[in-house]
Design a protein around this motif. Structure first.
Motif, PDB file in Angstrom:
ATOM      1  N   ILE A 245       0.843  -0.883  -0.030  1.00 27.14           N
ATOM      2  CA  ILE A 245       0.046   0.201  -0.049  1.00 27.14           C
ATOM      3  C   ILE A 245       0.881   1.335   0.014  1.00 27.14           C
ATOM      4  CG2 ILE A 245      -1.837   1.474   1.304  1.00 27.14           C
ATOM      5  CD1 ILE A 245      -2.888  -1.280   2.311  1.00 27.14           C
ATOM      6  N   GLY A 246       0.789   1.985  -0.948  1.00 25.63           N
ATOM      7  CA  GLY A 246       1.229   3.353  -0.911  1.00 25.63           C
ATOM      8  C   GLY A 246       2.980   3.337  -1.433  1.00 25.63           C
ATOM      9  N   GLY A 247       3.303   2.025  -1.864  1.00 30.91           N
ATOM     10  CA  GLY A 247       4.584   1.784  -2.141  1.00 30.91           C
ATOM     11  C   GLY A 247       5.599   1.804  -0.893  1.00 30.91           C
ATOM     12  N   TRP A 248       5.048   1.855   0.263  1.00 32.40           N
ATOM     13  CA  TRP A 248       5.809   1.625   1.600  1.00 32.40           C
ATOM     14  C   TRP A 248       5.660   0.074   2.165  1.00 32.40           C
ATOM     15  CZ3 TRP A 248       8.808   5.299   3.686  1.00 32.40           C
ATOM     16  CH2 TRP A 248       8.585   6.579   3.338  1.00 32.40           C
ATOM     17  N   GLY A 249       6.618  -0.459   1.758  1.00 29.23           N
ATOM     18  CA  GLY A 249       6.780  -2.221   2.161  1.00 29.23           C
ATOM     19  C   GLY A 249       6.941  -2.338   3.501  1.00 29.23           C
ATOM     20  N   ALA A 250       6.959  -3.383   4.038  1.00 27.55           N
ATOM     21  CA  ALA A 250       6.769  -3.675   5.430  1.00 27.55           C
ATOM     22  C   ALA A 250       8.664  -3.669   5.862  1.00 27.55           C
ATOM     23  CB  ALA A 250       6.703  -5.034   5.704  1.00 27.55           C
ATOM     24  N   PRO A 251       8.913  -3.142   6.849  1.00 26.59           N
ATOM     25  CA  PRO A 251       8.212  -2.792   8.353  1.00 26.59           C
ATOM     26  C   PRO A 251       7.543  -1.751   8.452  1.00 26.59           C
ATOM     27  CG  PRO A 251      10.534  -2.614   8.856  1.00 26.59           C
ATOM     28  CD  PRO A 251      10.449  -3.163   7.234  1.00 26.59           C
ATOM     29  N   LEU A 252       7.639  -0.668   7.376  1.00 29.91           N
ATOM     30  CA  LEU A 252       7.151   0.776   7.717  1.00 29.91           C
ATOM     31  C   LEU A 252       5.653   0.736   7.189  1.00 29.91           C
ATOM     32  CD1 LEU A 252      10.060   2.982   6.568  1.00 29.91           C
ATOM     33  CD2 LEU A 252       9.296   2.419   9.026  1.00 29.91           C
ATOM     34  N   GLY A 253       5.458   0.031   6.060  1.00 25.03           N
ATOM     35  CA  GLY A 253       4.085   0.215   5.692  1.00 25.03           C
ATOM     36  C   GLY A 253       3.070  -1.054   5.703  1.00 25.03           C
TER      37      GLY A 253
ATOM     38  N   VAL B 266       2.179  -6.050  21.244  1.00 21.16           N
ATOM     39  CA  VAL B 266       3.265  -5.259  21.732  1.00 21.16           C
ATOM     40  C   VAL B 266       4.465  -6.114  21.951  1.00 21.16           C
ATOM     41  CG1 VAL B 266       3.733  -3.831  23.981  1.00 21.16           C
ATOM     42  CG2 VAL B 266       1.564  -3.623  23.033  1.00 21.16           C
ATOM     43  N   ILE B 267       4.260  -7.471  22.498  1.00 21.14           N
ATOM     44  CA  ILE B 267       5.219  -8.078  22.928  1.00 21.14           C
ATOM     45  C   ILE B 267       6.075  -8.544  21.307  1.00 21.14           C
ATOM     46  CG2 ILE B 267       5.707 -10.404  23.685  1.00 21.14           C
ATOM     47  CD1 ILE B 267       3.601 -10.258  25.977  1.00 21.14           C
ATOM     48  N   LEU B 268       5.405  -8.794  20.632  1.00 25.84           N
ATOM     49  CA  LEU B 268       5.917  -9.118  19.311  1.00 25.84           C
ATOM     50  C   LEU B 268       6.736  -8.194  18.467  1.00 25.84           C
ATOM     51  CD1 LEU B 268       2.988 -11.338  17.690  1.00 25.84           C
ATOM     52  CD2 LEU B 268       5.017 -12.169  18.671  1.00 25.84           C
ATOM     53  N   TYR B 269       6.053  -7.064  18.870  1.00 23.97           N
ATOM     54  CA  TYR B 269       6.987  -5.791  18.096  1.00 23.97           C
ATOM     55  C   TYR B 269       8.085  -5.370  18.897  1.00 23.97           C
ATOM     56  CZ  TYR B 269       7.710  -1.143  16.010  1.00 23.97           C
ATOM     57  OH  TYR B 269       8.309  -0.128  15.712  1.00 23.97           O
ATOM     58  N   ARG B 270       8.065  -5.659  20.407  1.00 18.09           N
ATOM     59  CA  ARG B 270       9.416  -5.381  20.954  1.00 18.09           C
ATOM     60  C   ARG B 270      10.222  -6.498  20.657  1.00 18.09           C
ATOM     61  NH1 ARG B 270      13.372  -5.124  23.421  1.00 18.09           N
ATOM     62  NH2 ARG B 270      13.949  -4.394  25.381  1.00 18.09           N
ATOM     63  N   SER B 271       9.873  -7.711  20.651  1.00 21.98           N
ATOM     64  CA  SER B 271      10.876  -8.781  20.191  1.00 21.98           C
ATOM     65  C   SER B 271      11.534  -8.699  18.956  1.00 21.98           C
ATOM     66  CB  SER B 271      10.216 -10.147  20.500  1.00 21.98           C
ATOM     67  OG  SER B 271       9.776 -10.393  21.848  1.00 21.98           O
ATOM     68  N   HIS B 272      10.618  -8.435  17.837  1.00 20.92           N
ATOM     69  CA  HIS B 272      11.086  -8.822  16.605  1.00 20.92           C
ATOM     70  C   HIS B 272      11.310  -7.328  15.667  1.00 20.92           C
ATOM     71  CE1 HIS B 272      10.195 -12.746  16.581  1.00 20.92           C
ATOM     72  NE2 HIS B 272       9.274 -12.600  17.661  1.00 20.92           N
ATOM     73  N   GLY B 273      10.679  -6.145  16.418  1.00 21.88           N
ATOM     74  CA  GLY B 273      10.943  -4.879  15.688  1.00 21.88           C
ATOM     75  C   GLY B 273       9.970  -4.874  14.347  1.00 21.88           C
ATOM     76  N   THR B 274       8.914  -5.563  14.255  1.00 24.22           N
ATOM     77  CA  THR B 274       8.292  -5.569  13.142  1.00 24.22           C
ATOM     78  C   THR B 274       6.971  -6.068  13.236  1.00 24.22           C
ATOM     79  OG1 THR B 274       8.155  -6.042  10.770  1.00 24.22           O
ATOM     80  CG2 THR B 274       8.901  -7.725  12.415  1.00 24.22           C
ATOM     81  N   LEU B 275       5.879  -5.604  12.735  1.00 21.33           N
ATOM     82  CA  LEU B 275       4.443  -6.239  12.694  1.00 21.33           C
ATOM     83  C   LEU B 275       4.249  -6.950  11.440  1.00 21.33           C
ATOM     84  CD1 LEU B 275       2.918  -3.315  14.454  1.00 21.33           C
ATOM     85  CD2 LEU B 275       3.519  -5.358  15.538  1.00 21.33           C
ATOM     86  N   ASP B 276       5.062  -6.944  10.621  1.00 23.01           N
ATOM     87  CA  ASP B 276       4.781  -7.991   9.475  1.00 23.01           C
ATOM     88  C   ASP B 276       4.804  -9.316   9.634  1.00 23.01           C
ATOM     89  OD1 ASP B 276       4.390  -7.802   6.302  1.00 23.01           O
ATOM     90  OD2 ASP B 276       6.070  -9.347   6.548  1.00 23.01           O
ATOM     91  N   LEU B 277       3.844 -10.142   9.110  1.00 26.97           N
ATOM     92  CA  LEU B 277       3.447 -11.688   9.745  1.00 26.97           C
ATOM     93  C   LEU B 277       4.667 -12.431   9.137  1.00 26.97           C
ATOM     94  CD1 LEU B 277      -0.240 -12.216   9.416  1.00 26.97           C
ATOM     95  CD2 LEU B 277       1.119 -11.389  11.313  1.00 26.97           C
TER      96      LEU B 277
ATOM     97  N   GLN C 297       7.841 -11.315   8.323  1.00 28.69           N
ATOM     98  CA  GLN C 297       8.846 -10.871   8.919  1.00 28.69           C
ATOM     99  C   GLN C 297       9.174 -11.550  10.374  1.00 28.69           C
ATOM    100  OE1 GLN C 297       9.680  -6.995   8.719  1.00 28.69           O
ATOM    101  NE2 GLN C 297       9.906  -6.870   6.438  1.00 28.69           N
ATOM    102  N   ILE C 298       7.945 -11.690  11.054  1.00 30.16           N
ATOM    103  CA  ILE C 298       7.794 -12.214  12.385  1.00 30.16           C
ATOM    104  C   ILE C 298       8.040 -13.807  12.339  1.00 30.16           C
ATOM    105  CG2 ILE C 298       6.460 -12.630  14.462  1.00 30.16           C
ATOM    106  CD1 ILE C 298       5.067 -10.024  13.886  1.00 30.16           C
TER     107      ILE C 298
END
Length: 504
Positions: A68-76, A189-200, A202-203
């Protein structure tokens, strides 16, 4: 699908229902609003058909991503489609079309519920948009947003009836849904703290079976089980489904509870699969087995028709949870594949069509009779033979009798139980089928009992005349349930696909 196709269809299935929701709000006083919403449902169904055909033409059934919008994971945020999600999207498109056609008649000026249509349509399309977005979400936080959209719109739809029982059921549904979402949000919250991303994707690639991932998996499981209403967390479901308007009851049972189940399967087998254990899968299987027995027995004891069907949903969800102990993962293969996954997916599709048909036919019977008391349906087969036939066909699928889709799903469960050496699930499945037959024949015996003399004076004149459209839609869904039993190859082929996510 190629990148041009994905950039066109993946956003379309999310934003088209949103446009329909806005339009429904703007034209809420238009007498043609039912017809206009049917047009939107047809358009969405055509988009889903084209999307499905293009995906299947790839032959490999590999996943596809749209950034979406050209912003790939982990930012988009990425939209993702694979074999499992395309099947859920196709199922959503089909049921949305048929139930929308039913709803256009149900909320027409010919029935007392007409005034509720003003509030129904915007919420309806918001719910559909949330479901479609959930099935293509590749981001953990985006899934949370979709779960909230689904939960809030579903609770508001339950409250449409305006009765005290409906408002209490809607509030309970809302609070339980918010609690489930809170558990899921804590896990994010725990997953983002551990992996630094919310992309499935990459997790999944960085999961190390550490304590944070295990805690996150536990929180996700608890939160989603609340939303799925697996026994003993089912306490909100029967009253919510029973007190909602008929089209809402159908979509809640057919798709809404399946949305959370879809996410649980994704996390259990793909994203955090390394954190799960054989013992945990057996616990979920035991809860599923308990749900089968308890839900079926409660359905048999019910005195209200829609309450009976709602408890039947509790039981049928239990069958799907046998996936976890019977899956190939339980013997060391960490993937959503094999005969157990085939049975689970087939159950999802078969149950969605059968339960939607059953709720719609029940709604027609209640509309004709004037109330939902099972005892008051005596002899109604004389007046509503087609709707009683639809109820019987849907019940046959839920029991698992041939040639229905439910038979294929239960056969796969039975064979997998034997092959894996977990014979005790065979007893549970057979017992559930027998209990299902008990509550089905309970309804049919009442519907076919009595005669015109016995029925006087209370039952001769229907309270409302059920439109041919409403009966036809319910009949189509019942016939689809039978057709799935005759042609299972397509769904079984899709269920063999993996959920590996690849870029484009």
């Amino acid at each position: 699908m190629n990148s041009l196709t994905s950039s066109l269809f993946l956003p379309a299935i999310v934003f088209l229902p949103l446009v329909a929701s806005i339009m429904a709000f703007l034209i809420s006083r238009n007498r043609q609003q039912g017809r206009i919403n049917v047009y939107f449902a047809i358009l969405q169904f055509l988009v889903v058909i084209l999307m499905t055909i293009l995906f299947l033409n790839e032959q490999t059934y590999q996943s596809d991503r749209y950034v979406i919008g050209g912003w790939g994971a982990p930012l988009g945020i990425d939209l993702v489609v694979d074999g499992f999600s395309i099947l859920m999207i196709a199922l959503t498109g089909l049921l949305t079309l048929l139930i929308t056609i039913y709803s256009a008649s149900y909320f027409s000026e010919n029935y007392p519920s007409a005034e509720k249509g003003v509030r129904f349509w915007p919420l309806w399309w918001l719910l559909i948009s949330g479901l479609n977005a959930l099935f293509v979400s590749g981001d953990a936080f985006n899934i949370y947003v979709c779960l909230e959209i689904i939960g809030l719109s579903a609770a508001a739809l339950v409250a449409l009836q305006g009765t005290r029982a409906a408002l209490i059921a809607a509030l309970r549904y809302l609070l339980v849904g918010l609690l489930g979402s809170l558990f899921y949000l804590l896990a994010i919250v725990i997953l983002y703290r551990s992996h630094g991303t919310l992309d499935l994707m990459q997790i999944a690639a960085s999961t190390d079976n550490g304590l944070p991932d295990k805690v996150a998996m536990i929180l996700i499981t608890i939160g989603l089980l609340l939303k799925i209403a697996l026994f003993p967390l089912h306490f909100w479901l029967p009253q919510a489904h029973a007190n909602a308007p008929t089209p809402v009851s159908a979509i809640l049972s057919a798709l809404v509870v399946k949305a959370s189940l879809y996410i649980l399967i994704k996390f259990w087998f793909d994203v955090l699969g390394e954190t799960t254990t054989f013992g945990a899968s057996q616990v979920l299987g035991a809860l599923g087995g308990a749900a089968i027995i308890y839900g079926s027995w409660s359905a048999f004891r019910a005195t209200q028709l829609k309450v009976l069907i709602a408890y039947s949903t509790v039981a049928q969800l239990g069958y799907i949870f046998l996936l976890f102990p019977l899956s190939e993962y339980s013997i060391g293969v960490n993937s959503f594949s094999g005969s157990a996954s085939q049975a689970a997916i087939y159950f999802i599709v078969a149950h969605a069509c059968a339960k939607a048909a059953m709720f719609l036919s029940a709604g027609n019977l209640i509309l004709s009779q004037g109330n939902g008391e099972i005892a008051q349906l005596k002899g109604i087969a004389m007046r509503e033979p087609l709707n009683v036939l639809v109820f019987a066909i849907a019940g046959i699928s839920l029991i698992g009798l041939p040639p229905s889709a439910g038979f294929i799903a239960k056969w796969l469960l039975l064979t997998t139980s034997i092959e894996s050496g977990q014979w005790w699930w065979v007893i549970v499945v057979i017992a559930g089928g027998l209990l299902g037959a008990m509550y089905l024949f309970k309804i049919l015996s009442v519907a076919f009992s009595g005669n015109t003399v016995d029925a006087e004076p209370a039952y001769q004149q229907p309270k409302e005349k059920v439109s041919g459209v409403m009966t036809t839609v319910a009949l189509i869904l019942a016939l689809i349930t039978l057709a799935l039993g005759f042609n299972s190859e397509f769904i079984l082929n899709i269920s063999n696909t993996t959920s590996e996510v690849i870029g484009i």
